[in-house]
Design a protein around this motif. Structure first.
Motif, mmCIF file in Angstrom:
data_model
loop_
_atom_site.group_PDB
_atom_site.id
_atom_site.type_symbol
_atom_site.label_atom_id
_atom_site.label_comp_id
_atom_site.label_asym_id
_atom_site.label_seq_id
_atom_site.Cartn_x
_atom_site.Cartn_y
_atom_site.Cartn_z
ATOM 1 N N MET B 340 -22.162 37.430 55.417
ATOM 2 C CA MET B 340 -23.388 38.208 55.609
ATOM 3 C C MET B 340 -23.468 39.353 54.603
ATOM 4 S SD MET B 340 -26.148 38.686 57.200
ATOM 5 C CE MET B 340 -25.916 37.494 58.523
ATOM 6 N N ARG B 341 -22.343 40.020 54.374
ATOM 7 C CA ARG B 341 -22.329 41.187 53.496
ATOM 8 C C ARG B 341 -22.250 40.819 52.012
ATOM 9 N NH1 ARG B 341 -20.807 45.994 56.510
ATOM 10 N NH2 ARG B 341 -20.775 45.412 58.698
ATOM 11 N N GLY B 342 -22.062 39.529 51.741
ATOM 12 C CA GLY B 342 -22.158 39.062 50.363
ATOM 13 C C GLY B 342 -20.951 39.314 49.494
ATOM 14 N N TYR B 343 -19.776 39.605 50.104
ATOM 15 C CA TYR B 343 -18.577 39.817 49.292
ATOM 16 C C TYR B 343 -18.331 38.586 48.422
ATOM 17 C CZ TYR B 343 -17.683 43.289 53.021
ATOM 18 O OH TYR B 343 -17.775 44.317 53.923
ATOM 19 N N PRO B 344 -18.186 38.745 47.116
ATOM 20 C CA PRO B 344 -18.048 37.574 46.233
ATOM 21 C C PRO B 344 -16.865 36.659 46.592
ATOM 22 C CG PRO B 344 -18.624 39.493 44.945
ATOM 23 C CD PRO B 344 -18.386 39.981 46.348
ATOM 24 N N ASP B 365 -20.695 32.257 46.747
ATOM 25 C CA ASP B 365 -21.927 31.583 46.307
ATOM 26 C C ASP B 365 -21.884 30.077 46.576
ATOM 27 O OD1 ASP B 365 -19.953 31.348 44.370
ATOM 28 O OD2 ASP B 365 -21.359 31.268 42.696
ATOM 29 N N THR B 366 -20.782 29.423 46.201
ATOM 30 C CA THR B 366 -20.691 27.974 46.398
ATOM 31 C C THR B 366 -19.970 27.615 47.683
ATOM 32 O OG1 THR B 366 -18.619 27.966 45.191
ATOM 33 C CG2 THR B 366 -20.623 27.562 43.909
ATOM 34 N N ARG B 367 -19.284 28.589 48.296
ATOM 35 C CA ARG B 367 -18.453 28.407 49.480
ATOM 36 C C ARG B 367 -17.291 27.440 49.217
ATOM 37 N NH1 ARG B 367 -22.015 27.900 54.651
ATOM 38 N NH2 ARG B 367 -20.586 29.402 55.569
ATOM 39 N N LEU B 385 -14.293 35.532 39.650
ATOM 40 C CA LEU B 385 -15.374 36.530 39.631
ATOM 41 C C LEU B 385 -16.208 36.381 38.354
ATOM 42 C CD1 LEU B 385 -13.486 39.649 41.057
ATOM 43 C CD2 LEU B 385 -15.319 38.364 42.187
ATOM 44 N N GLU B 386 -15.539 36.138 37.242
ATOM 45 C CA GLU B 386 -16.249 35.933 35.971
ATOM 46 C C GLU B 386 -17.143 34.697 36.040
ATOM 47 O OE1 GLU B 386 -16.603 37.435 32.898
ATOM 48 O OE2 GLU B 386 -15.850 39.109 34.106
ATOM 49 N N ILE B 387 -16.556 33.609 36.554
ATOM 50 C CA ILE B 387 -17.306 32.349 36.655
ATOM 51 C C ILE B 387 -18.499 32.521 37.581
ATOM 52 C CG2 ILE B 387 -17.193 29.970 37.533
ATOM 53 C CD1 ILE B 387 -14.216 29.969 36.647
ATOM 54 N N MET B 388 -18.253 33.192 38.692
ATOM 55 C CA MET B 388 -19.318 33.384 39.677
ATOM 56 C C MET B 388 -20.462 34.201 39.077
ATOM 57 S SD MET B 388 -18.821 34.843 43.505
ATOM 58 C CE MET B 388 -20.249 35.392 44.439
ATOM 59 N N GLN B 389 -20.101 35.279 38.385
ATOM 60 C CA GLN B 389 -21.119 36.116 37.746
ATOM 61 C C GLN B 389 -21.983 35.256 36.806
ATOM 62 O OE1 GLN B 389 -21.394 39.686 38.106
ATOM 63 N NE2 GLN B 389 -23.219 39.641 36.818
ATOM 64 N N ARG B 390 -21.337 34.429 36.012
ATOM 65 C CA ARG B 390 -22.043 33.614 35.025
ATOM 66 C C ARG B 390 -22.886 32.538 35.714
ATOM 67 N NH1 ARG B 390 -17.615 32.447 32.029
ATOM 68 N NH2 ARG B 390 -17.376 30.372 32.935
#
Lengths: 477, 477
Positions: B340-344, B365-367, B385-390
């Motif tokens: 819910m809080r969106g922690y990456p 994001d992808t779970r 974190l880098e991959i997720m950001q991109r």
């Protein structure tokens, strides 16, 4: 000529301290007046100083478990009125919004002079159980108090500050937080701003509107006047009862929370100026100086000088806040300007220095000059900034102690305030009547009942009755 | 049961996007409503997000030569009225202060809706010579616009923002700065917030009150609506003439300055929510996530689990913003809350993991779940974190492109907006009349004339006359 002119335009602090203060504030380009009566523009040099204060104070807050939030700037009149003492204290000096767009408002709103009422209104819905406690919230914002007489940083109709507002399950925890934050302010003033402070409690007469107890840190300015530099209030459960902020405790009973608030404002910039400044202008403590080192190239048109200055800047930049003054003014003018703006260190570099592989460092506070081999520049600059930070605190402490007197009776008390200035330590019976008499006669107020109590005598300095507390007295900003 | 309940309480974004938005804002504890109509409380999770936006945007500003200042929050009515178009645009939606303390004011003051007039009043006295230029100032503050309908972050009576206001010697330099700041906003949105934007110019109908030209970045939300995410205005010398801001140029003649202003607000938090969020709640781009990694201990009462969780936190803390959820809730509840809080990233660590020397990392994001040897934790977390950001940026770009249509005539245009949502690229003759018709018929506005023009056809999509510009159209927040 031009070089001297800049300096000459400042009034000497010994001649007229108030005018000296205004001159410094203007010439160091911290602030400007505006067409909005009683409100100021904080210019880049002033705001950069505030940003460094903010950043370091905020870091200390976060380490103390404080979380930042933002609440509305408007308070509906009915909300302001919920706590009786509080509204009496603030209603006479707030700005009222009566129209939104083209329509009159159903209820007028004041622009927050402080946000206790808003935080209470928020906590009322936000706090339900002991699990929700403590709430340790803070906001950085501007507040408005409709002052009649204003002075840059010290008193203006709008000013910037932070206000912390907490809610706790127990009286003890609230008291602990009140003192914790006061100590945090005191440590910050001493360690970062190089301003020594007296920690203590305000008398009932001087406490915050609606508080059970107000604690304060008091600093002594160069002219011997006191400046309240930060306050921390314990509200007990008074606001909680007025606003109905209750929580279900572990024992399943409904209890009122205990609250605190604490604040420090741009006023503290006035303290930095008045504690450390001199007749050349501002003197900034290294830890909050937006420019810590100013490089002044000498004979900058000669080949290699500006290049060398840039090279030194790039080297210093890795460790310090640094700038090169490569404007087309004369070195003398640049020196005067660097002193006016209070840059802690000035580095002079010219053709002869380059040839000799050295430069000159000049300390702003003592104006001592030192030749330094270029390869030692970073190390030496770092050492000097550390020493300067420490010595500025020490010098301010000596000044304060030399201007702190004791009085055991009213004759002594009056004589000191007629002939000298500073803090006077004297015993007090605890009766507000004595404070009123002293204020009417000498414009002197009780600054605080210090935590570090001393036994100066048996009797109240004013009425002679048995004394209860030793109090710091002074004329204040 | 309890674990599922938390998630079930959110409306699905496919069922009711507006309600989903409100649910997320509340359940992720970003914001709360207040007794002050139309004003919000920004809670710790929301404010921490704003602080990270502020810090990174401010750093980019400083690298672009911007200096921060602070100007008053009040504008005297006579000052607001000096520039005709400007006052017409803002007067209907400002809050008016009419009383200071117990006295009515001689002249009423509005609470700033934006500060062009104050900066002009300041520059008028602050700028004298070409040597004083350019002035590239910015302030972080709150502003007030008396909106009738409000929505968290997107539209509220008071909101936080920054507003830059510059003064230049030449028209060219002002135009350069206007575009520079627009590009700075666009890069910030894409690189930090993972939000792709269209850069372009507003039509005259949509430009800022008093501007010669307004430039904008437009982002597409998940529901296909557009959000204006940052604007940059070139004022030419219009304000300078209205306020008399002149300087002595190198040729010794008096000239008017050319001005710009540019702003980004807490509205952008609305964009983060609506671009990246999903039915589990918020999804925060790693670079602005106040908590980047949340460690959830499994069977935390078993010996060694909490200790291991703390040890991992201390290790991760050196590189990332991290927290341990050691509350007494069930792991399932904690997972739902972290989502819910969106922690990456979520790191799960239990007795079996400890024994096997590994942990589980779950991407928000992808779970996707990944087993990671404990000794590789920092490296792997950093990579993820880098991959997720991109990938978040890439995913948003694909969504935007898949929801960007073209129309060459009004039938196509109407069909798209009746059946789909998103951006429509279509040619325009340049006549405001066509914009008005389109708005009345479809509630669609011209979002911008993009810098990257495409030749879609010869004729205006609305009137069929020869076209001048390709325009992005959309329904907007």
């Amino acid at each position: 000529m031009a070089d001297k002119k800049m300096v000459e335009e400042i009034t000497s602090m010994n001649v007229d301290f108030a005018q000296w203060y205004t001159d410094v504030v203007k010439k160091a380009e911290l602030i400007d007046y505006t067409s909005v009566k009683g409100c100021m523009v904080i210019k880049p040099a002033g705001y950069a100083l505030w940003e460094l204060i903010q950043r370091q104070l905020d870091e200390r807050f976060k380490n103390a478990g404080v979380e930042n939030v933002y609440l509305p700037m408007f308070i509906p009149e009915s909300l302001l009125e919920k706590e009786k003492d509080h509204v009496e204290g603030f209603a006479p000096e707030v700005a009222w919004v009566t129209h939104g767009g083209l329509q009159p408002l159903q209820e007028r709103l004041c622009v927050r002079p402080t946000s206790e009422t808003l935080f209470c209104d928020f906590y009322k819905n936000d706090v339900h159980s002991y699990r929700d406690l403590p709430r340790v919230y803070n906001q950085w914002c501007s507040v408005v108090r409709w002052e009649k007489e204003t002075r840059p940083f010290l008193r203006s109709r709008e000013f910037l500050w932070q206000e912390g507002h907490t809610a706790h399950a127990t009286e003890e925890e609230a008291q602990e937080r009140t003192i914790q934050m006061l100590n945090l302010y005191a440590d910050f003033c001493e360690e970062v701003l190089a301003i020594p402070v007296i920690r203590g409690q305000k008398t009932d007469k001087e406490k915050f509107a609606g508080a059970v107890a107000t604690y304060t840190i008091e600093a002594l300015m160069h002219d011997g006047k006191a400046l309240q530099s930060g306050t921390s209030h314990n509200f007990g459960d008074g606001f909680a009862k007025a606003f109905g902020i209750q929580f279900a405790d572990k024992d399943n009973t409904l209890k009122y929370v205990h609250q605190t608030s604490w604040g420090m404002s741009t006023r503290i910039i006035g303290a930095i100026i008045m504690v450390h400044g001199d007749n050349e202008g501002l003197v900034l403590p290294p830890r909050v100086a937006p420019v810590q080192i100013c490089i002044v190239p000498i004979q900058q048109k000669k080949e290699g000088v500006l290049e060398k200055a840039s090279e030194l800047r790039d080297r210093l930049h890795r460790h310090f806040r640094v700038k090169v003054d490569d404007s087309d003014k004369s070195p003398g003018w640049k020196f005067a300007e660097a002193e006016m703006r209070g840059y802690p260190l000035r580095v002079e570099i010219g053709p002869k220095d380059i040839e000799a592989g050295k430069c000159v460092i000049c300390r702003r506070d003592t104006r001592e000059k030192l030749e330094v081999p270029l390869e030692e520049l970073e190390v030496k600059a770092g050492e000097l900034l550390e020493i300067m930070q420490r010595e500025m605190l020490e010098r301010a402490r000596v000044h304060r102690d030399e201007n702190t007197w004791t009085a055991v009776n009213m004759d002594e008390f009056v004589n000191i305030f007629n002939e000298k200035s500073g803090f006077v330590k004297a015993m007090w019976c605890g009766d507000e009547e004595c404070e009123i008499q002293i204020k009417e006669r000498l414009s002197v107020t009780s600054r605080c009942m210090p935590f570090a109590q001393e036994h100066i005598g048996e009797n109240c300095v004013c009425c002679g009755r048995p004394a209860k507390k030793m109090v710091y007295w002074g004329r204040a900003y």
